[in-house]
Design an enzyme around this catalytic site. Structure first.
Site, mmCIF file in Angstrom:
data_model
loop_
_atom_site.group_PDB
_atom_site.id
_atom_site.type_symbol
_atom_site.label_atom_id
_atom_site.label_comp_id
_atom_site.label_asym_id
_atom_site.label_seq_id
_atom_site.Cartn_x
_atom_site.Cartn_y
_atom_site.Cartn_z
ATOM 1 N N SER A 140 47.345 67.654 9.542
ATOM 2 C CA SER A 140 48.533 67.917 10.364
ATOM 3 C C SER A 140 49.561 68.677 9.548
ATOM 4 O O SER A 140 49.933 68.247 8.438
ATOM 5 C CB SER A 140 49.154 66.610 10.846
ATOM 6 N N SER A 141 50.054 69.772 10.103
ATOM 7 C CA SER A 141 51.127 70.521 9.436
ATOM 8 C C SER A 141 52.419 69.715 9.424
ATOM 9 O O SER A 141 53.347 70.009 8.660
ATOM 10 C CB SER A 141 51.355 71.848 10.147
ATOM 11 N N GLN A 142 52.494 68.694 10.283
ATOM 12 C CA GLN A 142 53.717 67.876 10.336
ATOM 13 C C GLN A 142 53.961 67.162 9.010
ATOM 14 O O GLN A 142 55.110 66.880 8.660
ATOM 15 C CB GLN A 142 53.604 66.853 11.477
ATOM 16 N N SER A 151 47.758 74.999 11.777
ATOM 17 C CA SER A 151 49.031 74.903 12.522
ATOM 18 C C SER A 151 50.196 75.512 11.725
ATOM 19 O O SER A 151 51.335 75.044 11.802
ATOM 20 C CB SER A 151 49.359 73.451 12.891
ATOM 21 N N ARG A 186 48.920 66.643 27.521
ATOM 22 C CA ARG A 186 48.305 67.984 27.680
ATOM 23 C C ARG A 186 46.988 67.905 28.460
ATOM 24 O O ARG A 186 46.609 68.857 29.146
ATOM 25 C CB ARG A 186 48.112 68.672 26.327
ATOM 26 N N LYS A 198 59.818 71.684 22.707
ATOM 27 C CA LYS A 198 59.760 70.342 22.111
ATOM 28 C C LYS A 198 59.908 70.445 20.590
ATOM 29 O O LYS A 198 60.690 69.723 19.983
ATOM 30 C CB LYS A 198 58.419 69.686 22.493
ATOM 31 N N SER A 199 59.157 71.350 19.984
ATOM 32 C CA SER A 199 59.186 71.445 18.511
ATOM 33 C C SER A 199 60.571 71.846 18.001
ATOM 34 O O SER A 199 61.083 71.279 17.022
ATOM 35 C CB SER A 199 58.148 72.456 18.031
ATOM 36 N N ASP A 230 47.564 73.144 20.367
ATOM 37 C CA ASP A 230 48.024 72.568 21.647
ATOM 38 C C ASP A 230 47.529 73.360 22.853
ATOM 39 O O ASP A 230 47.568 72.876 23.982
ATOM 40 C CB ASP A 230 49.558 72.476 21.682
ATOM 41 N N LYS A 279 44.992 64.169 17.739
ATOM 42 C CA LYS A 279 46.183 64.301 18.607
ATOM 43 C C LYS A 279 46.368 63.026 19.440
ATOM 44 O O LYS A 279 45.763 62.000 19.145
ATOM 45 C CB LYS A 279 46.027 65.529 19.500
#
Ligand SMILES: O=C(O)C1=C[C@@H](OP(=O)(O)O)[C@@H](O)[C@H](O)C1
Ligand SMILES: C=C(OP(=O)(O)O)C(=O)O
Length: 420
Positions: A160-162, A188, A375, A20-21, A302, A329
Site C-alpha cells: 500500500s502506498s498509504q 499506487s 467500489r 476522497k484522497s 481503484d 482492499k
C-alpha cells in the site's frame, strides 16, 4: 438495503463528487498546521468523516459547515479515546504515521474489513524508527507510542502506498530528517505524488530519491485554504455509465489534478468510447463499439472493478494486470469482481494481479454480494444497466464510504435503480 437495477438508457450531466484522497489529506495537514485552515468543498463521506473525527480526537479544532470545514491545528496530542477509522485504510494508515510523532500512546481500530487489512509493514517501519507498537497480528486494532526518533527506514512499496504517505506526512514533525528506502517498486505512486503536492501546499518539502524519499526534519506545516476538486475514481462510474448506456457529461474535474485515476478517460478512448474533453476539464462519455486491450492498473487500482465491467462489453480479450495489491482492499477486489461478473454471465478469469475477460459477454441480472465494498457495489450497479433482467445488489448503503449520492445521481441520469 438492497439496490435493484434494470436495463437503462442514460443521458445528462453530473458533477463529480469531491475527491476522497484530497479530502483526507486536506483535513490531516490542516490539523498539523499551526493556525486556521479552511477546507472548501470537502467530501463528507464515511471515510473522510472518520478522518475528521480522528483529527478532532487528536486535538485539532474542527468547525463543520455545509460545504466547508474550518480546522485550527498545530497543538496535537495523543488521543484519549481509541480512534475508530471504520472502513478507511487511508485514515488509519496516515493517522498512525501522524500519531507516531506525538509523545504518548494512541490506539486505532476499524470495522471487520479494516481490521483484516495489512498494517504490519507500516508498524514495522515505525518500530524501526523507535516507536513502540503493539498489535496482535500486524493488523488493527493496534497502538503506537511516539515519538519517532530514527532517521532512516526501510519499507516495501507494493502492499500500500498509504504506508509511504503516512511516513512522509509525519516526518516534518520530527526534529530529525527522514530517509525512506523502498525495498520493492512502489505501486499506487500517484497517491504519494498527491501527498507530496498537498504537503508542499502547506509549506513543507519532500525530495524524491533513487530508492525512495527524503524529508528534512524540523519543518513547520503552514495553514492553507484548500478547495477540494472532483474525484476521478468516483467519476469513473459516471464515465462508464455514459460509455455503456448512453451519454453522460461529467463536470467538476481538473485535468491538472495529480490523481492517477484520470487515466480512465484515456482508457475509455483507447477502448473506443466516444470521449470529448472541454477546455474547462468537463468530459463527455458516449456509448461506442468497444474493443479489448491490455491495461496496467498498478498505479490506479481503484479503477479495477469498473474497468472489468467495461471489459465484459469489449470485443475480444481484455487483460487487467499489475495490481496484486487489489487483494488488500475493502475486499479482495480481484476475487469479488470476478465473482459478481461471473454470476452475471461474464467470461472472466482471475490472475494473481488482475483478470482476463473475453467479450463481449451477455450479462444477466443476478444477486450480487458486495462484501460491503463500495467500489464493488457501484461497479455492479453499472453492470446492471446493461444486463438483461434485474440485478439485486446487497449492502447498497456501502457507497456512502466514497460517493454518498451515487444512487440519486444515477437515477437523475435516467438509471432504473431503486433501493429496497
Ligand atoms: O492514499 C490514498 O488516498 C489512496 C491510496 C490507494 O491505496 P493503496 O496505496 O493501498 O493502493 C487507493 O487504493 C485508495 O483508495 C486511496
Ligand atoms: C481502497 C480504498 O480506500 P481505503 O484504502 O482508504 O480504504 C478505496 O477507496 O477504494
Amino acid at each position: 438495503m438492497k439496490l435493484i437495477v434494470s436495463h437503462s438508457k442514460l443521458r445528462g450531466i453530473a458533477a463529480a463528487p469531491p475527491s476522497k484522497s484530497h479530502t483526507h489529506r486536506a483535513f490531516i495537514l490542516a490539523a498539523l498546521a499551526e493556525g486556521t485552515s479552511v477546507v472548501s468543498s470537502p467530501l463528507f463521506g464515511e471515510d473522510t468523516n472518520a478522518t475528521l473525527d480522528a483529527v478532532e480526537a487528536l486535538g485539532a479544532g474542527v468547525s463543520r459547515a455545509k460545504d466547508s470545514v474550518i480546522i485550527s491545528g498545530g497543538a496535537l496530542h495523543p488521543s484519549v479515546k481509541i480512534i475508530d477509522c471504520k472502513n478507511s485504510g487511508t485514515s488509519i494508515r496516515i493517522l498512525a504515521g501522524t500519531a507516531a510523532q506525538l509523545h504518548g500512546t494512541t490506539s486505532f481500530t476499524g470495522d471487520a474489513s479494516l481490521c483484516s487489512r495489512p498494517m504490519k509493514p507500516l508498524l514495522d517501519a515505525l518500530a524501526e524508527l523507535g516507536v513502540a507498537v503493539s498489535s496482535q497480528d500486524g493488523c488493527a486494532p493496534f497502538s503506537v507510542t511516539g515519538p519517532v526518533s530514527g532517521t532512516a527506514v526501510h519499507i516495501r512499496g507494493d502492499i500500500s502506498s498509504q504506508f509511504i504517505s503516512a511516513l512522509l506526512i509525519g516526518a516534518p514533525l520530527s526534529k530529525n530528517e527522514l530517509t525512506v528506502h523502498l525495498t520493492t517498486p512502489l505501486t499506487s505512486r500517484p497517491y504519494v505524488e498527491m501527498t507530496i503536492a498537498a504537503m508542499e501546499e502547506h509549506g513543507v518539502s519532500v525530495v524524491t530519491t533513487d530508492d525512495g524519499f527524503f524529508v528534512p526534519g524540523n519543518q513547520n506545516y503552514l495553514p492553507a485554504d484548500v478547495r477540494v476538486g472532483g474525484d476521478y475514481s468516483s467519476a469513473a462510474f459516471l464515465f462508464a455509465a455514459g460509455a455503456l448506456a448512453g451519454d453522460v457529461l461529467v463536470t467538476n474535474l481538473d485535468p491538472r489534478d495529480p490523481q492517477g485515476d484520470k487515466m480512465f478517460i484515456d482508457l475509455l478512448e483507447k477502448l473506443g468510447a466516444g470521449i470529448t474533453r472541454s477546455s474547462l476539464g468537463d468530459v463527455r462519455a458516449v456509448k461506442g463499439t468497444l474493443h479489448g486491450t491490455d491495461v496496467n492498473l498498478a498505479d490506479a487500482p481503484d479503477l479495477f472493478p469498473i474497468a472489468a465491467v467495461l471489459a465484459t462489453q469489449c470485443e475480444g480479450t481484455t487483460r487487467l494486470f499489475g495490481a496484486a495489491h487489489l487483494r488488500f482492499k475493502e475486499s479482495d477486489r480481484i476475487r469479488s469482481t470476478a465473482l459478481f461478473l461471473r454470476s452475471m454471465g461474464a467470461d472472466i478469469t482471475e490472475t494473481d494481479d488482475g483478470c482476463i475477460v473475453n467479450g463481449p459477454c451477455t450479462l444477466s441480472g443476478a444477486n450480487v454480494t458486495t462484501f460491503g465494498d463500495h467500489r464493488i457495489m457501484m461497479a455492479a450497479a453499472i453492470a446492471g444497466l446493461v444486463a438483461k433482467g434485474e440485478t439485486v445488489i446487497d449492502d447498497a448503503e456501502c457507497c456512502a464510504v466514497s460517493y454518498p449520492n451515487f444512487v440519486a445521481e444515477m437515477q437523475a441520469l435516467g438509471a432504473q435503480m431503486r433501493l429496497v
